[in-house]
Motif scaffolding. Structure first.
Motif, PDB file in Angstrom:
ATOM      1  N   ASP A   5      21.319  25.393  36.353  1.00 42.05           N
ATOM      2  CA  ASP A   5      20.015  24.809  36.051  1.00 42.05           C
ATOM      3  C   ASP A   5      19.255  25.655  35.034  1.00 42.05           C
ATOM      4  O   ASP A   5      18.630  25.134  34.131  1.00 42.05           O
ATOM      5  N   GLU A   6      19.317  26.978  35.205  1.00 41.65           N
ATOM      6  CA  GLU A   6      18.607  27.864  34.289  1.00 41.65           C
ATOM      7  C   GLU A   6      19.148  27.751  32.876  1.00 41.65           C
ATOM      8  O   GLU A   6      18.408  27.763  31.911  1.00 41.65           O
ATOM      9  N   HIS A   7      20.466  27.610  32.766  1.00 44.01           N
ATOM     10  CA  HIS A   7      21.085  27.617  31.449  1.00 44.01           C
ATOM     11  C   HIS A   7      20.906  26.301  30.706  1.00 44.01           C
ATOM     12  O   HIS A   7      20.710  26.290  29.503  1.00 44.01           O
ATOM     13  N   HIS A   8      20.964  25.183  31.411  1.00 43.12           N
ATOM     14  CA  HIS A   8      20.988  23.901  30.712  1.00 43.12           C
ATOM     15  C   HIS A   8      19.790  23.001  30.980  1.00 43.12           C
ATOM     16  O   HIS A   8      19.590  22.032  30.269  1.00 43.12           O
ATOM     17  N   GLY A   9      19.039  23.255  31.984  1.00 38.56           N
ATOM     18  CA  GLY A   9      17.857  22.443  32.237  1.00 38.56           C
ATOM     19  C   GLY A   9      18.196  21.063  32.756  1.00 38.56           C
ATOM     20  O   GLY A   9      19.344  20.663  32.849  1.00 38.56           O
ATOM     21  N   ALA A  10      17.161  20.311  33.083  1.00 39.64           N
ATOM     22  CA  ALA A  10      17.333  18.992  33.696  1.00 39.64           C
ATOM     23  C   ALA A  10      17.885  17.961  32.709  1.00 39.64           C
ATOM     24  O   ALA A  10      18.521  17.004  33.117  1.00 39.64           O
ATOM     25  N   HIS A  11      17.653  18.146  31.417  1.00 36.08           N
ATOM     26  CA  HIS A  11      18.120  17.145  30.460  1.00 36.08           C
ATOM     27  C   HIS A  11      19.641  17.046  30.433  1.00 36.08           C
ATOM     28  O   HIS A  11      20.185  16.026  30.067  1.00 36.08           O
ATOM     29  N   ARG A  16      22.240  13.908  38.262  1.00 39.95           N
ATOM     30  CA  ARG A  16      21.710  14.786  39.300  1.00 39.95           C
ATOM     31  C   ARG A  16      21.210  14.040  40.532  1.00 39.95           C
ATOM     32  O   ARG A  16      21.329  14.530  41.641  1.00 39.95           O
ATOM     33  N   ASN A  17      20.630  12.869  40.389  1.00 38.86           N
ATOM     34  CA  ASN A  17      20.034  12.178  41.524  1.00 38.86           C
ATOM     35  C   ASN A  17      20.856  11.002  42.029  1.00 38.86           C
ATOM     36  O   ASN A  17      20.331  10.138  42.715  1.00 38.86           O
ATOM     37  N   THR A  18      22.122  10.977  41.719  1.00 38.54           N
ATOM     38  CA  THR A  18      22.965   9.905  42.240  1.00 38.54           C
ATOM     39  C   THR A  18      23.304  10.187  43.702  1.00 38.54           C
ATOM     40  O   THR A  18      23.149  11.304  44.195  1.00 38.54           O
ATOM     41  N   ARG A  19      23.781   9.191  44.385  1.00 33.85           N
ATOM     42  CA  ARG A  19      24.144   9.343  45.795  1.00 33.85           C
ATOM     43  C   ARG A  19      25.268  10.363  45.957  1.00 33.85           C
ATOM     44  O   ARG A  19      25.255  11.181  46.883  1.00 33.85           O
ATOM     45  N   ILE A  20      26.222  10.338  45.049  1.00 41.22           N
ATOM     46  CA  ILE A  20      27.331  11.288  45.114  1.00 41.22           C
ATOM     47  C   ILE A  20      26.819  12.713  44.931  1.00 41.22           C
ATOM     48  O   ILE A  20      27.243  13.632  45.635  1.00 41.22           O
ATOM     49  N   ALA A  21      25.908  12.910  43.980  1.00 46.85           N
ATOM     50  CA  ALA A  21      25.364  14.250  43.745  1.00 46.85           C
ATOM     51  C   ALA A  21      24.593  14.748  44.966  1.00 46.85           C
ATOM     52  O   ALA A  21      24.697  15.927  45.331  1.00 46.85           O
TER      53      ALA A  21
END
Length: 121
Positions: A5-11, A16-21
């Motif tokens: 997360d720190e390296h690449h950010g949310a973009h 990230r918010n899928t059911r599998i994730a």
């Protein structure tokens, strides 16, 4: 927040918010409660990832998806090893840059051909 997360950010993480994730995060949270099992899981991911990368490298000179398999192996390794994730992101950016360069080159050559045809040379 993880190193990914720190390296690449949310973009970077579109899924990230899928059911599998969400299920994967729950699985990993449970796994973290058992240090030996966590180590076994990490070793298993390492073995599988390296096997996939080696298979991809063997397939590179043959017709087929050799490089795709290498990137898949790096993605598998990248789920547990931040260095593999960074290497995969670096390699993907280089491949995207090369594809863009080739497409631009193709467009420039096509434009030069059509210009030569229009001028009669």
């Amino acid at each position: 927040m993880s190193l990914h997360d720190e390296h690449h950010g949310a973009h970077h993480h579109r899924l990230r918010n899928t059911r599998i994730a969400r299920r994967a995060r729950l699985f990993r949270a449970r796994l973290n409660g058992y240090p030996r099992l966590r180590l076994a899981y990490k070793v298993a991911i390492g073995v599988v990832g390296i096997a996939v990368v080696i298979a991809g490298v063997i397939l590179i000179p043959l017709p087929g998806p050799g490089w795709l398999i290498v990137f898949l192996g790096l993605a598998i390794l990248g789920t547990e090893f931040p260095a593999a994730h960074r290497l995969n992101m670096w390699a993907q950016s280089r491949v995207k840059r090369a594809i863009a360069w080739l497409q631009d080159r193709r467009r420039r050559r096509a434009a030069a051909r059509s210009q030569r045809a229009a001028t009669g040379r």
